[in-house]
Write a protein that holds these residues in place. Structure first.
Motif, short mmCIF file in Angstrom:
data_model
loop_
_atom_site.label_atom_id
_atom_site.label_comp_id
_atom_site.label_asym_id
_atom_site.label_seq_id
_atom_site.Cartn_x
_atom_site.Cartn_y
_atom_site.Cartn_z
N ARG A 129 33.12 50.42 39.46
CA ARG A 129 33.69 49.88 40.69
C ARG A 129 33.89 48.37 40.58
NH1 ARG A 129 31.14 50.00 46.85
NH2 ARG A 129 32.87 48.88 47.82
N PHE A 130 32.87 47.68 40.05
CA PHE A 130 32.97 46.23 39.91
C PHE A 130 34.15 45.84 39.03
CE2 PHE A 130 32.17 42.47 37.33
CZ PHE A 130 31.95 41.51 38.30
N HIS A 131 34.28 46.51 37.89
CA HIS A 131 35.34 46.12 36.95
C HIS A 131 36.72 46.51 37.44
CE1 HIS A 131 33.04 44.25 33.76
NE2 HIS A 131 32.10 45.14 33.99
N ARG A 132 36.81 47.57 38.22
CA ARG A 132 38.12 47.90 38.81
C ARG A 132 38.54 46.83 39.81
NH1 ARG A 132 40.32 52.27 37.05
NH2 ARG A 132 39.07 54.03 36.30
N GLU A 133 37.59 46.31 40.56
CA GLU A 133 37.92 45.28 41.55
C GLU A 133 38.26 43.95 40.88
OE1 GLU A 133 38.29 45.47 44.80
OE2 GLU A 133 37.84 47.61 44.82
N SER A 134 37.59 43.64 39.76
CA SER A 134 37.75 42.32 39.15
C SER A 134 38.75 42.30 37.99
CB SER A 134 36.39 41.83 38.64
OG SER A 134 35.89 42.70 37.64
N ALA A 135 39.33 43.45 37.66
CA ALA A 135 40.23 43.51 36.52
C ALA A 135 41.48 42.66 36.75
CB ALA A 135 40.64 44.95 36.25
N PRO A 136 41.95 41.94 35.73
CA PRO A 136 43.22 41.20 35.87
C PRO A 136 44.37 42.18 36.04
CG PRO A 136 42.49 41.21 33.58
CD PRO A 136 41.36 41.79 34.39
N ARG A 137 45.35 41.80 36.81
CA ARG A 137 46.46 42.70 37.11
C ARG A 137 47.79 42.06 36.76
NH1 ARG A 137 42.40 43.64 40.63
NH2 ARG A 137 41.99 45.80 41.26
N PRO A 140 34.10 48.75 30.96
CA PRO A 140 35.21 47.81 31.15
C PRO A 140 36.43 48.15 30.30
CG PRO A 140 33.16 46.62 31.01
CD PRO A 140 32.85 48.04 30.65
#
Length: 208
Positions: free
Chosen positions: A97-105, A148
């Motif tokens: 959940r953390f990495h989905r929220e913080s992933a660069p887009r 990640p």
């Protein structure tokens, strides 16, 4: 509380100072030995991997024994039991959940002058993670490195870890690998494992 914070700050500063060193500060003999290992793996492939695994880990393997089998992953889940599997899945869910929220887009825009601007984020195809072995097991390292990569969209995630005397990898590490989404695993460690992932061998394909 202030004293504790001061101690923590000093501790962190000490760690940072220890890590803040140039490659030239490392003993030249270490550089030389690692360069020899890397060159041997690059030139001799599996044969060098097996030689170094026997020399450094004192484990005699054949090339066919380098790869961890699906049945070993299944057995690891049974070995660690339901309580550990629930804990691994719980931790994995939070990390994901953390990495989905913080992933660069990726993003695109057109400015007032009509120029098209943006950022394109694409996953690479094949990555590897190194999980330390020996006296301790690090399933947390598996979760924190593999998840990640999976969230980023990496298709092939390879795990390497040095084998125990009985040729096995720690059951908790393998169970975490299954939970996190590892696609391949090999029982090899040290500089030789990193070299195999950089250059490839007959058994281990190189990473990106």
């Amino acid at each position: 509380m202030i004293r504790r914070l001061e101690t923590a700050t000093l501790g962190a500063a000490g760690v940072a100072k220890a890590l803040d060193r140039s490659p030239a500060a490392v003993d030249p003999e270490i550089h030389r030995r690692v360069e020899e290992i890397v060159a041997a793996v690059r030139d001799k492939g599996d044969a060098a991997l097996l030689e170094f695994t026997e020399r450094f880990d004192r484990v005699a393997l054949t090339a066919r024994e380098l790869a961890v089998t699906p049945s070993e992953l299944d057995a690891a889940e049974r070995t660690v039991g339901d309580t550990t599997m629930r804990a691994l899945r719980y931790a994995a869910g939070r990390i994901e959940r953390f990495h989905r929220e913080s992933a660069p887009r990726s993003w695109r825009m057109t400015d007032a002058l009509g120029s098209r601007l943006g950022q394109e984020v694409r996953p690479i195809d094949r990555v590897a993670v190194y999980v330390p072995g020996g006296r301790a097991a690090y399933p947390s390292t598996v979760l924190m490195t593999v998840i990640p990569a999976r969230v980023a969209g990496v298709k092939e995630i390879v795990l390497v870890s040095p084998p125990s005397a009985d040729k096995s990898l720690n059951a908790a590490v393998l169970a975490a690998a299954r939970v996190a989404g590892v696609t391949e695993a090999y029982r090899v460690g040290g500089a030789q494992a990193v070299a195999a992932l950089a250059y490839g061998t007959e058994t281990i394909r190189r990473g990106d």
